[in-house]
Design a protein around this motif. Structure first.
Motif, short mmCIF file in Angstrom:
data_model
loop_
_atom_site.label_atom_id
_atom_site.label_comp_id
_atom_site.label_asym_id
_atom_site.label_seq_id
_atom_site.Cartn_x
_atom_site.Cartn_y
_atom_site.Cartn_z
N PHE A 133 0.84 -1.19 0.00
CA PHE A 133 0.00 0.00 0.00
C PHE A 133 0.88 1.24 0.00
CE2 PHE A 133 -2.52 -3.28 2.18
CZ PHE A 133 -3.57 -3.37 1.29
N THR A 134 1.12 1.78 -1.17
CA THR A 134 1.88 3.01 -1.29
C THR A 134 0.93 4.08 -1.84
OG1 THR A 134 2.64 2.38 -3.48
CG2 THR A 134 4.08 1.84 -1.64
N GLY A 135 0.96 5.20 -1.23
CA GLY A 135 0.01 6.25 -1.59
C GLY A 135 -1.27 6.10 -0.79
N PRO A 136 -2.30 6.89 -1.13
CA PRO A 136 -3.55 6.85 -0.38
C PRO A 136 -4.16 5.45 -0.36
CG PRO A 136 -3.50 8.76 -1.82
CD PRO A 136 -2.31 7.91 -2.19
N SER A 137 -4.66 5.04 0.82
CA SER A 137 -5.26 3.71 0.99
C SER A 137 -6.44 3.84 1.94
CB SER A 137 -4.25 2.73 1.59
OG SER A 137 -3.08 2.67 0.82
N GLU A 141 -8.72 -1.34 3.46
CA GLU A 141 -7.58 -2.00 2.81
C GLU A 141 -6.45 -2.23 3.81
OE1 GLU A 141 -7.65 -0.42 -1.79
OE2 GLU A 141 -6.90 0.94 -0.24
N LEU A 142 -6.17 -1.23 4.61
CA LEU A 142 -5.07 -1.32 5.57
C LEU A 142 -5.36 -2.40 6.62
CD1 LEU A 142 -4.35 2.48 5.99
CD2 LEU A 142 -3.01 0.82 4.69
N LEU A 143 -6.60 -2.46 7.08
CA LEU A 143 -6.97 -3.47 8.07
C LEU A 143 -6.88 -4.87 7.48
CD1 LEU A 143 -9.98 -1.66 9.79
CD2 LEU A 143 -7.64 -1.90 10.66
N GLN A 164 -4.18 9.34 3.71
CA GLN A 164 -3.41 10.01 2.65
C GLN A 164 -1.92 9.77 2.84
OE1 GLN A 164 -5.03 11.38 0.12
NE2 GLN A 164 -6.97 10.90 1.15
N ASN A 165 -1.52 8.54 2.64
CA ASN A 165 -0.10 8.19 2.73
C ASN A 165 0.62 8.77 1.51
OD1 ASN A 165 1.28 6.67 4.79
ND2 ASN A 165 2.06 5.44 3.11
N PRO A 166 1.82 9.34 1.67
CA PRO A 166 2.53 9.91 0.53
C PRO A 166 2.80 8.86 -0.56
CG PRO A 166 3.60 10.52 2.60
CD PRO A 166 2.56 9.49 2.93
N GLU A 167 2.76 9.29 -1.81
CA GLU A 167 3.04 8.39 -2.93
C GLU A 167 4.41 7.73 -2.74
OE1 GLU A 167 1.44 7.10 -5.51
OE2 GLU A 167 -0.36 8.22 -4.96
N LEU A 191 -7.42 12.20 6.47
CA LEU A 191 -6.59 11.45 7.42
C LEU A 191 -5.16 11.35 6.92
CD1 LEU A 191 -9.08 8.50 8.08
CD2 LEU A 191 -8.68 10.50 9.54
N PHE A 192 -4.21 11.71 7.77
CA PHE A 192 -2.79 11.65 7.43
C PHE A 192 -2.07 10.80 8.47
CE2 PHE A 192 -4.37 15.44 5.45
CZ PHE A 192 -3.73 15.46 4.21
#
Length: 197
Positions: A133-137, A141-143, A164-167, A191-192
């Motif tokens: 998972f790179t970038g927004p997720s 999905e993360l769970l 909003q995870n950085p690309e 969310l960041f």
């Protein structure tokens, strides 16, 4: 795999942030531990940064004594030497090896074992599918990918939305009581992720 931050001080030579990485083995088997020790040694010798002083150690849960945990905590705010690391390893029957340079890497290797054992320190570098998972997720999905829970740093648990995870960057969950928790903050309704050590 977790990363643990050690003391950063001008009298401590280090190549990058003075941190240590720990591979967690679920199987409590001395033969598997010995195999991993040998494998890690070979991999590190093949691929360490020139000028670094890598070290490797491996321990079963029964070998993690309170004295070792205290040592790990000391390594986060005190300058330590190899003598204490090697003495602890010998007394606790923990395989420990310096792999180059001054061999000061034995300090971080022992500290890493201690800090990881608390299940309340550092952050995950690898866990489940989180590196995919790179970038927004989405939180969902993360769970599903290996993170146990997402929590807003201000308090409430987060069960939906998009982080909003950085690309090009994967989320960095933290061990909290043995669970992988991703901390986020809300800014302008989004969310960041919060990077925590």
């Amino acid at each position: 795999m977790t990363r643990h931050q050690l003391y950063v001080h001008e009298d401590i030579p280090y190549t990058s942030h003075n941190s240590c990485g720990v591979i967690h083995i679920c199987e409590e088997n001395p033969r598997i531990a010995a195999y991993v020790f040998s494998l890690a040694q070979d991999m590190m010798l093949d691929d360490f940064i020139d000028g670094s002083d890598p070290g490797v150690a491996v321990a079963l849960t029964e070998q993690i004594a309170p004295s070792l945990v205290a040592y790990g905590r000391d390594a986060q705010h005190t300058i330590l030497d190899q003598i204490r690391a090697r003495t602890l390893a010998r007394n606790l029957n923990i395989p420990l090896l310096g792999l180059g340079g001054t061999e000061d890497g034995v300090i971080g290797a022992m500290a890493g074992l201690a800090l990881a054992s608390t299940r309340n320190d550092g952050r995950f570098l690898q866990l489940g599918k989180i590196r995919d998972f790179t970038g927004p997720s989405t939180v969902e999905e993360l769970l599903a990918g290996g993170i146990d829970e997402v929590w807003n740093i201000a308090g409430p648990r987060v069960t939906s939305g998009t982080v909003q995870n950085p690309e090009g960057k994967s989320p960095k969950a933290c061990p909290v009581n043995g669970r992988a928790i991703l901390f986020v903050e809300e800014r302008d309704g989004e969310l960041f992720p919060i990077k925590r050590d």
